[in-house]
Design an enzyme around this catalytic site. Structure first.
Site, PDB file in Angstrom:
ATOM      1  CB  CYS A  78      -1.048  -0.100   1.185  1.00  0.00           C
ATOM      2  SG  CYS A  78      -0.251   0.145   2.862  1.00  0.00           S
ATOM      3  CB  CYS A 121      -4.476 -10.781   8.697  1.00  0.00           C
ATOM      4  SG  CYS A 121      -4.422 -12.429  10.000  1.00  0.00           S
ATOM      5  CB  CYS A 153      -3.887 -11.638  13.325  1.00  0.00           C
ATOM      6  SG  CYS A 153      -5.233 -12.836  13.506  1.00  0.00           S
ATOM      7  CB  CYS A 155      -9.454 -13.532  14.042  1.00  0.00           C
ATOM      8  SG  CYS A 155     -10.340 -12.480  12.989  1.00  0.00           S
ATOM      9  N   GLY A 269      11.686   4.867   0.593  1.00  0.00           N
ATOM     10  CA  GLY A 269      10.828   4.073   1.008  1.00  0.00           C
ATOM     11  C   GLY A 269       9.372   4.416   0.925  1.00  0.00           C
ATOM     12  CG  ASN A 270       5.935   6.676  -0.668  1.00  0.00           C
ATOM     13  OD1 ASN A 270       5.855   7.768  -0.694  1.00  0.00           O
ATOM     14  ND2 ASN A 270       4.699   6.052  -0.899  1.00  0.00           N
ATOM     15  CD  GLU A1276     -20.990 -12.309  22.274  1.00  0.00           C
ATOM     16  OE1 GLU A1276     -21.241 -11.347  22.383  1.00  0.00           O
ATOM     17  OE2 GLU A1276     -21.924 -13.171  22.660  1.00  0.00           O
TER      18      GLU A1276
END
Length: 1345
Positions: A78, A121, A153, A155, A269-270, A1276
């Protein structure tokens, strides 16, 4: 410039072994966008867009013509500009392996080790491990942890992901048979009831994994080798619509270009420039890329130091420093060691691979981790320009940006010279952040001291801090005044005073946490003081009179062992569960640790999520326009400028809605007024997502501010601003009970909110059909029926015209119950108005800004008890911050009150709850639904009672726990036997009492580091408090080839519901899993579904699937009886010939559940889940940091449908709960703007936050006749058990306060961030900092709980 008439060079690179040649590349296009849109390689996910989560990780390979080596390194796609990849080879998850061709061992192992849940992920995890293996086929455990440090992650809790990676590592210590079925734990043992039960720890079989063969990997393309060795063009130029990218091939060319375009930044590297251009609006028409210039990557070693090229990545710098440290004597590597220490925790591995040393230095960010060390280490910057080379020191003047000590516009940084340290010189680095890795520091520091030969007299002293100003701050004045002083307690006292005077932070300083950061200024110097003191003592050259043990008792020898940072180790653990009965048929999968049936697709990137669906013909993109005011009247919406922009098709406002615009208090699109920052006002529809997003910035909205503006619970109470009536439960005579107790304690508890941070943001694709006003909708939701109904109401068309499809959801946690309907409805309005398919994908910032999360809570309690610890009366009053609309706040309030008692029987009890209306985004459903906040209040009461009685908290818990069959405060009967068993087994398995003694012994010997241990019980009620919400339906088709298609009303969020449903169907139909398939959840196949929530998804939908299968099997009985030796396919073919229906609808009417709030009684829950967790932590009293040493969880799952999935749910929920209670902090501006809306600013747990020892045990020999196969829903319940870490931290803080003779009863505040921990461990350093009158300044952030 740019000039469209000019022609760009061709961009040539490889993707997954295939050559890609692109003409007219736009410099603003990222690798991620190109992979997903142009090449349709959607395995690389878009989850944050800022390089903070790792979901978009890919491997880049480049050949270095200087060292003649090919480098393989992981990057965040990205952030990578596409034009930077000329001559590179990119490998994505699709190029690693696939189900269609060949699985790579990394992909196989992460899936079969149960390392995937929602799977969003997973491709990024695979690529991080894969890249590690390309460089180190047999990595160390430390290298594995480093490789995954930049991947998030939400989860799994990381443990199974790390287990999969560990299978590639050099043989670790510990039981070599763990996980193979031969572990000593894989044997019959007695449970707490004395009966024999088969206990197993094998969740996967390691021996079945295919071996890693490095010779089978893709080779670096020979064509790229030739390109690297003999580049055809020196300079490459790419012209975009707004930006020109120039990549010179020689240093001289770069200097000429820099002189021509002095304002053009160098982009390597941006990692800094990219996010700044995206989120802060920075814009540069020309970008210069130095990446192709070997001169800027040169490394030179001399007798005096090390010169490192400015274009070397931080990962390369780390390797260079490590090599020098191994070659040089220790006295010469003090600065290098300090730099290496910070490089290990700076960002994640991908960012370190991308970011350059030069960019890091020149950016002079206030949170720079290296500049403070480089500054005190006498670093020199070698500058280059057409006029010639020049050198400047990396000094305080340079860091402050003084023109006389800065780069000229036409200059570039060529290299950085870092001198060796010398004898009698000590250099240290310190950083304190919200969490250990991949987090910006609150404060960091570099410190160096040089002593006169043979003395402890200071000859040189340099101190620089980050995080305390707009850039790195050098404490030059303080250091100057301390020259000639001896390294003793008097100097320490003076240094702290001088530093606090010179390095000042105003009360309104950016970043907030002012008192904490002021404390760190002196706390970190004290650490440095102790480190140096220890070194001097080790040299035996310290004069005996240099210490004052009376004034500073903490500098005695026995306290020096407390120094040093917490080390990160690869977590270990044991997962135990009960084997299935030996008589169970082998093909019956129920109760077995079956892999998530989408696991392999997750690991190969072949699992299709909502935004992975290929682009539809004539598809348009939508972006939302949100309010910038918290409470205001909308005067006008001016979109005239927007409609003339390229690609913009339309602007959607409330006037375009043909039906209902949401609810009266919760509009889809704002009308007349806004109630919070982030409320959706209108939407832009354009031909591309980029055009739509840019266009939103051009819509001009005029507001008139309204009063009052309410953000905090305190203000809401003051203004009587509530969303619903008070919910109240009461039993006994509480006033009378308070009159007859030995002691009464009162206190308050604050629990912060929590962001869902599902990895896949909210997204929807709406496709209008050509007739009958039909719509196809592909939505990431937990409740497609709710989306369907909302869209029906919004468009004023029948529900039957709308079909919602849910293939899979990239995490939900309650956040995709209600909100997706809003986004689906807005997108549907756009689709109907334009007649085009509409795709709406929220970026991470908008998602976090708009959607709301867990309700922050403020509670007041009064507890009456006897000196023995028996609680006789408890009165709790809770307030939650509901935000600006009702949403689920009334339900959350009800559940909060119903569950407040947790595991305790208190005869005289009053529980009250109210939801406050504030001008914040509406908070909504979240895993646990109020229980994690409420139970923390109850357990805080327990802790307060323990402190007053002088008894351990676990004794108070035991004394007041339910013991026999009883009724809750709302008159529901239950048997607490499983609760007691969980508690006792947790005490036993954790060796609690032995470790309690060890913790106490450690704390007696350690002054600045303390350990804490805590064990908490849990009684968690499962389900909704209404019968209608427990109904479920299923549809099962059997085809003539014997294959079976199952459809049900549950949605796959990562919790494995589809896997469990097929296990149920397999058992009921008595056929292998290979015959069974689930395509999707659709409102066409199963209508009127209930939200997949409240932990009952598998339970109720499983009963529906069971019912459908039993109906089918009943129909098949005559066929089977006639041909008992036949095969399944024989029977199905025969049934078809006999015209027996091979389709059946299954239905489950639901558990009876009701609650009468008028009477305060009912049976609101079908059943309870019980558990207990014990955690041990160690805190650093000087910084507030902590590490999790060990966690043991015992959970009553009864007969688990799938132990691997259930243990994964427990672990994932525990880590998520741990995040709620320790690191996840929502910060709001005084204007109601959420600051923490990216992974950089909102810190969910990472791999380094997992307890070093993490054990989970499912309670054996437990049964419940009510549920499907005697199983229980566990989605939960594990959340609250994360509080065991919180209370262990509280225990450690109490130990510190006890040793300092400070009261142990202090206000409990969650999350227990380093700030809270440090300030609660009050000492002379917290006492010496200046404190501002709150009335004299405007704070940077405000507390909302």
């Amino acid at each position: 410039m740019p000039c469209p008439a000019q022609i760009s060079d061709d961009l040539e690179f490889f993707v997954n072994g295939r050559k890609v040649t692109e003409k007219n590349v736009d410099p603003e296009v990222t690798l991620l966008a190109f992979l997903r849109k142009n090449l349709c390689l959607t395995g690389t996910k878009d989850a944050c867009g800022t390089g903070g989560c790792g979901a978009c990780t890919v491997m880049v390979s480049q050949h270095d013509p200087v060292c003649k080596k090919t480098r393989h390194f992981s990057v965040m796609a990205c952030l990578v500009p596409l034009c930077s990849l000329h001559g590179a080879a990119v490998t994505t998850v699709e190029g690693v392996g696939s189900i269609k061709t060949r699985l790579h061992p990394v992909q196989e192992r992460i899936a079969k080790s149960h390392g995937t849940q929602c799977g969003f992920c997973t491709p990024g995890m695979v690529m991080s491990i894969y890249t590690l293996l390309r460089n180190h086929p047999q990595p160390s455990e430390e290298q594995l942890m480093e490789a995954l440090g930049g991947n998030l992650c939400r989860c799994t809790g990381y443990r199974p992901i790390l287990e999969s990676g560990r299978t590639f590592c050099m043989e670790p210590d510990g039981c070599p048979q763990k996980g193979t079925g031969q572990c000593c734990l894989d044997q019959k043992e007695s449970d707490s009831s004395g009966s024999k039960s088969d206990i197993c720890t094998k969740l996967f079989v390691k021996d079945e994994f295919q071996p890693l063969d490095p010779t089978q990997e893709l080779i670096f393309p020979p064509e790229l080798l030739r390109m690297a060795e003999n580049p055809e063009k020196q300079t490459l130029t790419f012209y975009g619509e707004r930006i020109t990218w120039i990549a010179p091939g020689t240093l001289q060319e770069l200097l000429v270009l820099k002189a021509k375009y002095p304002e053009a930044p160098l982009i390597s590297g941006n990692t800094a420039l990219g996010p700044a251009m995206k989120s802060q609006g920075h814009f540069y028409p020309v970008l210069l890329s130095p990446a192709r210039i070997p001169d800027l990557r040169m490394v030179t070693k001399t007798s005096g130091g090390l010169t490192i090229g400015a274009c070397c990545s931080l990962a390369q710098v780390k390797d260079i420093l490590a090599e020098s440290i191994s070659e040089l004597p220790q006295e010469k590597t003090q600065t290098y060691r300090a730099l290496l220490k910070h490089l290990r925790s700076l960002a994640g591995q991908q960012i370190r691979n991308m970011a350059s040393l030069g960019g890091h230095v020149i950016s002079r960010h206030c949170y720079s981790d290296l500049n403070p060390i480089l500054s005190v280490g006498n670093t020199t910057l070698n500058l280059l320009s057409e006029e010639g080379p020049r050198q400047i020191p990396l000094s305080g003047h340079f860091l402050a940006g003084l023109a006389s000590a800065d780069l000229k516009p036409e200059e570039i940084l060529g290299s950085v010279y870092i001198p060796h340290s010398q004898k009698r010189e000590f250099v240290s680095a310190f950083r304190q952040a919200q969490c250990h890795q991949n987090a910006l520091p609150d404060v960091n520091a570099g410190m160096r001291v040089l002593f006169r030969e043979g003395t402890d007299v200071i000859e040189e002293l340099s101190i620089a801090y980050g995080g305390v100003g707009p850039t790195t701050v050098s404490a030059q004045r303080s250091c100057q005044q301390l020259l000639g002083r001896r390294w003793n307690a008097l100097m320490l006292d003076e240094a702290c005073r001088l530093l606090l005077d010179e390095v000042s932070l105003p009360g309104s300083a950016l970043g907030g946490k002012v008192e904490f950061r002021r404390t760190l200024i002196v706390s970190l110097f004290f650490k440095f003081y102790l480190e140096v003191l220890q070194e001097l003592k080790a040299d035996q050259k310290l004069p005996p009179e240099s210490t004052d043990s009376q004034r500073y008792p903490e500098i005695a020898d026995r306290f020096l062992s407390s120094l040093g940072d917490f080390q990160v180790t690869l977590p270990r653990g044991v997962q135990t569960y009960q084997r299935v009965d030996s008589h169970q048929p082998l093909q019956d999968p129920v109760g077995r640790p079956i892999m998530h049936l989408s696991g392999l697709k997750h690991a190969t990137g072949e699992a299709v999520f909502c935004d992975d669906i290929p682009r539809v013909d004539k598809e348009l993109f939508m972006a939302l326009v949100t309010s910038t005011r918290a409470h205001a009247r909308i005067i006008s919406i001016d979109s005239s400028e927007v409609l003339d922009l390229p690609g913009v098709v339309d602007v959607i406002t409330a006037e375009d809605i043909p039906g209902n615009n949401g609810e009266e208090d919760d509009k889809l699109l704002a009308v007349d007024k806004v109630l919070c920052v982030g409320q959706v006002i209108c939407a832009v529809v354009a031909e591309t997502d980029v055009q739509a997003k840019r266009a939103t910035e051009k819509i001009k909205i005029t507001y008139e501010d309204l009063k009052p503006v309410i953000f905090t619970i305190e203000d809401a109470i003051k203004h009587n601003s509530f969303l619903c009536p008070e919910k109240k439960l009461e039993q006994g005579n509480i006033e009378e009970a308070f009159e007859n107790v030995d002691q009464v304690a009162e206190g308050t508890v604050h629990v912060g909110g929590q962001e869902h941070f599902y990895m896949e943001t909210q997204r929807v694709l709406v496709i209008p059909k050509t007739e009958d006003k039909e719509l196809d909708m592909y939505v990431s939701t937990q409740d497609p029926a709710h989306v369907q109904k909302t869209v029906s109401s919004t468009l004023n068309i029948p529900i039957s015209r709308i079909t919602c499809h849910v293939k899979r959801v990239g995490g939900g946690f309650g956040g995709k119950v209600g909100r997706p309907a809003v986004f689906g409805a807005i997108a549907a309005v756009g689709a109907v108005k334009t007649g085009h398919p509409i795709r709406l994908v929220l970026d991470r910032e908008d998602d976090m800004l708009i959607t709301g999360g867990r309700h922050p809570l403020f509670a007041k309690y009064k507890v009456g008890f006897m000196n023995s610890g028996r609680i006789k009366a408890l009165d709790i009053e809770c307030y939650i911050n509901g935000g600006c609309t009702l949403d689920d706040s009334e339900l959350v309030t009800e559940f909060l009150v119903l569950k407040l008692e947790n595991a305790y029987k208190i005869r005289n009890l009053r529980l009250r709850g109210r939801a406050c209306m504030t001008n914040l985004p509406s908070n909504t459903a979240f895993r646990g639904f109020g229980f994690p906040q409420g139970a923390l209040v109850t357990e805080s009461c327990i802790t307060a009672v323990a402190a007053k009685c002088g008894l351990p908290p676990e004794k108070i818990r035991e004394k007041n726990m339910y013991k026999t069959v009883d009724k809750t405060i709302y008159k529901q009967a239950f048997n607490p036997d499983p609760l007691i068993r969980c508690w006792n087994e947790c005490l036993d398995k954790s060796s609690f009492h032995i470790r309690r003694t060890r913790v106490d012994e450690f704390n007696k010997k350690s002054y600045w580091k303390k350990r804490g241990i805590a064990i908490v019980p849990m009684k968690f009620s499962v389900g909704f408090a209404a019968t209608s919400y427990h109904q479920a339906a299923a549809l099962v088709h059997i085809y003539t080839d014997g294959s079976v298609l199952v459809a049900h009303g549950g949605n796959e969020l990562g919790q494995g519901i589809h896997t469990k449903m097929l296990q149920v169907a397999s058992r009921e139909l008595k056929i292998p899993l290979s015959y069974l398939h689930i395509c999707e959840t659709s409102t066409t196949t199963v209508p009127n579904t209930i939200a997949t929530a409240a932990s009952v998804g598998a339970d109720v939908n499983g009963r529906a699937v069971q019912n459908a299968c039993q109906i089918l099997l009943k129909r098949l009985e005559p066929v089977i009886k006639k041909n008992p030796e036949g095969t399944w396919r024989d029977w199905i073919e025969a049934a078809f010939e006999k015209r027996i229906s091979l389709s059946a609808t299954g239905y489950f009417r639901g558990y009876k559940a009701f609650m009468d709030w008028e009477k305060g009684e009912g049976d609101p829950f079908p059943y309870y889940v019980y558990g207990a967790a014990c955690s041990e932590v160690e805190i650093d009293c000087l910084t507030g940091a902590h590490k999790k040493i060990r966690t043991d969880i015992v959970m009553d799952a009864c007969c688990s449908l799938n132990p691997a999935i259930d243990i994964g749910q427990i672990e994932g929920a525990f880590i998520q709960g741990m995040g709620l209670y320790t690191t996840e902090e929502l910060l709001y501006s005084p204007e109601g703007v959420l600051y923490s809306r990216s992974p950089d600013k909102y810190k969910i747990p990472t791999v380094t936050d997992v307890p070093e020892q993490f054990n989970v045990s499912l309670l054996p020999s437990s049964q419940t006749p009510l549920t499907l196969y005697s199983s229980k829903g566990l989605g939960e319940s594990g959340m609250f058990l994360g509080s065991s870490v919180f209370f262990a931290i509280v225990d450690a803080v109490a130990a510190a306060r006890r040793q300092r003779d400070i009261a142990e009863d202090f206000t409990v505040k969650s999350p227990a961030t380093p700030e809270w921990v440090r300030m609660a461990c009050a000492d002379r350093f917290t006492d010496m900092i200046p404190r501002d009158d709150p009335k004299t300044f405007k704070p940077w952030s405000i507390p909302i709980a």
